[in-house]
Design a protein around this motif. Structure first.
Motif, PDB file in Angstrom:
ATOM      1  N   VAL A  25     -24.873 -52.177 -77.119  1.00 39.05           N
ATOM      2  CA  VAL A  25     -25.492 -52.961 -76.054  1.00 39.05           C
ATOM      3  C   VAL A  25     -26.986 -53.152 -76.326  1.00 39.05           C
ATOM      4  CG1 VAL A  25     -26.130 -52.927 -73.606  1.00 39.05           C
ATOM      5  CG2 VAL A  25     -23.791 -52.343 -74.301  1.00 39.05           C
ATOM      6  N   ALA A  26     -27.661 -52.091 -76.794  1.00 38.44           N
ATOM      7  CA  ALA A  26     -29.096 -52.187 -77.095  1.00 38.44           C
ATOM      8  C   ALA A  26     -29.356 -53.179 -78.230  1.00 38.44           C
ATOM      9  CB  ALA A  26     -29.643 -50.810 -77.463  1.00 38.44           C
ATOM     10  N   ALA A  27     -28.493 -53.167 -79.237  1.00 36.39           N
ATOM     11  CA  ALA A  27     -28.647 -54.119 -80.344  1.00 36.39           C
ATOM     12  C   ALA A  27     -28.494 -55.549 -79.840  1.00 36.39           C
ATOM     13  CB  ALA A  27     -27.619 -53.822 -81.431  1.00 36.39           C
ATOM     14  N   GLY A  28     -27.527 -55.755 -78.963  1.00 35.51           N
ATOM     15  CA  GLY A  28     -27.349 -57.084 -78.390  1.00 35.51           C
ATOM     16  C   GLY A  28     -28.580 -57.544 -77.635  1.00 35.51           C
ATOM     17  N   SER A  29     -29.209 -56.618 -76.922  1.00 33.50           N
ATOM     18  CA  SER A  29     -30.415 -56.955 -76.171  1.00 33.50           C
ATOM     19  C   SER A  29     -31.524 -57.447 -77.094  1.00 33.50           C
ATOM     20  CB  SER A  29     -30.880 -55.729 -75.380  1.00 33.50           C
ATOM     21  OG  SER A  29     -32.062 -56.011 -74.668  1.00 33.50           O
ATOM     22  N   ALA A  30     -31.641 -56.831 -78.274  1.00 34.92           N
ATOM     23  CA  ALA A  30     -32.680 -57.246 -79.232  1.00 34.92           C
ATOM     24  C   ALA A  30     -32.482 -58.691 -79.675  1.00 34.92           C
ATOM     25  CB  ALA A  30     -32.678 -56.318 -80.442  1.00 34.92           C
ATOM     26  N   PHE A  31     -31.219 -59.151 -79.659  1.00 31.38           N
ATOM     27  CA  PHE A  31     -30.916 -60.517 -80.082  1.00 31.38           C
ATOM     28  C   PHE A  31     -30.629 -61.443 -78.900  1.00 31.38           C
ATOM     29  CE2 PHE A  31     -30.450 -58.355 -84.056  1.00 31.38           C
ATOM     30  CZ  PHE A  31     -30.711 -59.303 -85.029  1.00 31.38           C
ATOM     31  N   GLY A  32     -30.867 -60.964 -77.689  1.00 30.06           N
ATOM     32  CA  GLY A  32     -30.661 -61.810 -76.523  1.00 30.06           C
ATOM     33  C   GLY A  32     -29.206 -62.054 -76.188  1.00 30.06           C
ATOM     34  N   ILE A  33     -28.342 -61.129 -76.566  1.00 25.06           N
ATOM     35  CA  ILE A  33     -26.906 -61.263 -76.293  1.00 25.06           C
ATOM     36  C   ILE A  33     -26.559 -60.382 -75.092  1.00 25.06           C
ATOM     37  CG2 ILE A  33     -24.571 -61.024 -77.224  1.00 25.06           C
ATOM     38  CD1 ILE A  33     -25.791 -61.231 -80.024  1.00 25.06           C
ATOM     39  N   GLU A  34     -25.853 -60.934 -74.129  1.00 17.87           N
ATOM     40  CA  GLU A  34     -25.549 -60.213 -72.896  1.00 17.87           C
ATOM     41  C   GLU A  34     -24.679 -58.991 -73.155  1.00 17.87           C
ATOM     42  OE1 GLU A  34     -23.826 -62.858 -70.092  1.00 17.87           O
ATOM     43  OE2 GLU A  34     -25.652 -64.065 -69.836  1.00 17.87           O
ATOM     44  N   ASP A  35     -24.861 -57.975 -72.295  1.00 19.07           N
ATOM     45  CA  ASP A  35     -24.100 -56.733 -72.427  1.00 19.07           C
ATOM     46  C   ASP A  35     -22.598 -56.996 -72.425  1.00 19.07           C
ATOM     47  OD1 ASP A  35     -26.643 -55.788 -72.168  1.00 19.07           O
ATOM     48  OD2 ASP A  35     -26.279 -54.558 -70.385  1.00 19.07           O
ATOM     49  N   SER A  36     -22.149 -57.879 -71.523  1.00 18.78           N
ATOM     50  CA  SER A  36     -20.710 -58.149 -71.406  1.00 18.78           C
ATOM     51  C   SER A  36     -20.152 -58.763 -72.686  1.00 18.78           C
ATOM     52  CB  SER A  36     -20.443 -59.083 -70.217  1.00 18.78           C
ATOM     53  OG  SER A  36     -21.153 -60.311 -70.382  1.00 18.78           O
ATOM     54  N   ALA A  37     -20.953 -59.603 -73.346  1.00 18.76           N
ATOM     55  CA  ALA A  37     -20.504 -60.224 -74.596  1.00 18.76           C
ATOM     56  C   ALA A  37     -20.383 -59.178 -75.694  1.00 18.76           C
ATOM     57  CB  ALA A  37     -21.475 -61.326 -75.012  1.00 18.76           C
ATOM     58  N   MET A  38     -21.304 -58.216 -75.717  1.00 19.47           N
ATOM     59  CA  MET A  38     -21.233 -57.158 -76.731  1.00 19.47           C
ATOM     60  C   MET A  38     -20.017 -56.259 -76.484  1.00 19.47           C
ATOM     61  SD  MET A  38     -23.647 -57.829 -78.818  1.00 19.47           S
ATOM     62  CE  MET A  38     -23.644 -56.338 -79.819  1.00 19.47           C
ATOM     63  N   ARG A  39     -19.745 -55.954 -75.222  1.00 20.89           N
ATOM     64  CA  ARG A  39     -18.582 -55.113 -74.916  1.00 20.89           C
ATOM     65  C   ARG A  39     -17.290 -55.832 -75.274  1.00 20.89           C
ATOM     66  NH1 ARG A  39     -21.759 -54.077 -70.076  1.00 20.89           N
ATOM     67  NH2 ARG A  39     -22.732 -52.003 -70.242  1.00 20.89           N
ATOM     68  N   MET A  40     -17.243 -57.123 -74.989  1.00 20.37           N
ATOM     69  CA  MET A  40     -16.046 -57.897 -75.319  1.00 20.37           C
ATOM     70  C   MET A  40     -15.849 -57.955 -76.835  1.00 20.37           C
ATOM     71  SD  MET A  40     -15.108 -61.835 -74.250  1.00 20.37           S
ATOM     72  CE  MET A  40     -15.352 -61.401 -72.516  1.00 20.37           C
ATOM     73  N   ALA A  41     -16.951 -58.143 -77.575  1.00 19.50           N
ATOM     74  CA  ALA A  41     -16.856 -58.181 -79.034  1.00 19.50           C
ATOM     75  C   ALA A  41     -16.371 -56.836 -79.574  1.00 19.50           C
ATOM     76  CB  ALA A  41     -18.215 -58.529 -79.636  1.00 19.50           C
ATOM     77  N   THR A  42     -16.845 -55.751 -78.978  1.00 20.35           N
ATOM     78  CA  THR A  42     -16.410 -54.413 -79.403  1.00 20.35           C
ATOM     79  C   THR A  42     -14.918 -54.239 -79.189  1.00 20.35           C
ATOM     80  OG1 THR A  42     -18.575 -53.499 -78.830  1.00 20.35           O
ATOM     81  CG2 THR A  42     -16.757 -51.944 -79.051  1.00 20.35           C
ATOM     82  N   THR A  43     -14.428 -54.662 -78.027  1.00 17.35           N
ATOM     83  CA  THR A  43     -12.997 -54.548 -77.717  1.00 17.35           C
ATOM     84  C   THR A  43     -12.161 -55.349 -78.704  1.00 17.35           C
ATOM     85  OG1 THR A  43     -13.461 -54.227 -75.366  1.00 17.35           O
ATOM     86  CG2 THR A  43     -11.249 -54.971 -75.954  1.00 17.35           C
ATOM     87  N   ARG A  44     -12.594 -56.558 -79.001  1.00 13.76           N
ATOM     88  CA  ARG A  44     -11.829 -57.418 -79.915  1.00 13.76           C
ATOM     89  C   ARG A  44     -11.841 -56.866 -81.334  1.00 13.76           C
ATOM     90  NH1 ARG A  44     -13.830 -63.399 -77.728  1.00 13.76           N
ATOM     91  NH2 ARG A  44     -12.468 -63.435 -75.877  1.00 13.76           N
ATOM     92  N   LEU A  45     -12.989 -56.378 -81.788  1.00 15.23           N
ATOM     93  CA  LEU A  45     -13.065 -55.818 -83.140  1.00 15.23           C
ATOM     94  C   LEU A  45     -12.188 -54.572 -83.264  1.00 15.23           C
ATOM     95  CD1 LEU A  45     -16.886 -56.240 -83.809  1.00 15.23           C
ATOM     96  CD2 LEU A  45     -15.035 -57.419 -85.003  1.00 15.23           C
ATOM     97  N   THR A  46     -12.128 -53.780 -82.195  1.00 15.52           N
ATOM     98  CA  THR A  46     -11.266 -52.588 -82.205  1.00 15.52           C
ATOM     99  C   THR A  46      -9.806 -52.996 -82.255  1.00 15.52           C
ATOM    100  OG1 THR A  46     -12.935 -51.389 -80.925  1.00 15.52           O
ATOM    101  CG2 THR A  46     -10.720 -50.455 -80.989  1.00 15.52           C
ATOM    102  N   ARG A  47      -9.453 -54.015 -81.481  1.00 17.40           N
ATOM    103  CA  ARG A  47      -8.071 -54.503 -81.472  1.00 17.40           C
ATOM    104  C   ARG A  47      -7.661 -55.031 -82.848  1.00 17.40           C
ATOM    105  NH1 ARG A  47      -8.349 -58.684 -77.715  1.00 17.40           N
ATOM    106  NH2 ARG A  47      -8.490 -57.080 -76.113  1.00 17.40           N
TER     107      ARG A  47
END
Length: 259
Positions: A25-47
């Motif tokens: 989430v912190a990395a996403g913030s550095a690039f202006g990416i919303e927390d929810s988008a980072m969590r969704m990306a994490t879920t998809r990459l895990t899947r």
């Protein structure tokens, strides 16, 4: 930079062994990416098996990403991956592998290009035989990242071909050397100004520029010095090692500051 691309860059280009949900989430913030988008990306990459849960809120590289991850991280060992060239060539004939499966065609082409092969004629891929790896091991590595498991790999001490066929002309040498010089200049310019940037901006810059330089190194065909300016390539690699160390330190400090 997408959330998906950012996470994979942190795991592959930066070489993070493990990463927490909070760091994602912190990395996403550095690039202006919303927390929810980072969590969704994490879920998809895990899947997809590109990430793997290693505990509550903790992730490591997944099994699907490891062959390509190892290839990405191989930029550090460019010098050890090559040997003196005796003028011989490596060849992968692909006429027996089929051309109807477009997905497999793309995977085959990507795997061969990542190891510096160029298509000399339709269904014939070649490169100088200056890689410091035995043929069976090289074939296995190629298959692990997408080459067909029925592919054959040959070492050619010599070859006879029509006059117009010259394997040495398959690579744009001027463009390759220009990419070395441009990546090197970008790293040196950035390194000189990192201390003047806000921490989030420095983290963002080191990841973006470092990833770009690593891409230049990893996509380089590792041609022998008889064909390319190997000293310039070596200078780029050594400069990237120093820049990578600075970038990792900046990201550690950024994560601490972000809480």
């Amino acid at each position: 930079m997408t959330g998906r691309g950012l996470i994979l860059s942190l795991m592959n280009a930066i070489g993070t062994q493990r990463i927490t949900a909070a760091q994602i989430v912190a990395a996403g913030s550095a690039f202006g990416i919303e927390d929810s988008a980072m969590r969704m990306a994490t879920t998809r990459l895990t899947r997809e098996g590109l990430l793997e849960s290693a505990g509550r809120g903790l992730y490591i590289s997944g099994p699907a990403s490891r062959p390509l991850r190892d290839q990405v991280r191989g930029w550090r060992s460019v010098r050890e991956r090559t040997k003196d060239w005796d003028g011989g060539w490596l060849a992968v004939p692909a006429g027996n592998l089929g051309r109807t499966d477009r997905k497999q065609l793309a995977a085959r082409s990507q795997a061969l290009r990542l190891y510096g092969f160029a298509e000399a004629e339709p269904d014939l891929w070649v490169r100088p035989a200056n890689l410091a790896i035995a043929l069976p091991a090289l074939r296995s590595e190629l298959i692990a990242i997408g080459l067909d498991d029925r592919a054959m790999l040959f070492a050619l001490g010599d070859y006879a071909a029509p006059d117009k066929v010259n394997f040495r002309t398959l690579w744009n040498l001027d463009a390759l050397q220009a990419r070395y010089a441009q990546a090197l200049a970008a790293l040196e310019t950035s390194a000189a100004r990192l201390d003047t940037l806000p921490l989030a901006g420095a983290a963002r810059e080191t990841l973006s520029l470092g990833q770009a330089a690593i891409r230049v190194i990893n996509l380089d065909p590792l041609l022998p010095d008889a064909m390319i300016d190997g000293a310039l390539r070596a200078r780029l690699v050594e400069t990237m090692k120093l820049y990578d160390a600075s970038g990792k330190d900046i990201w550690r400090r950024y994560y601490r500051e972000a809480g």
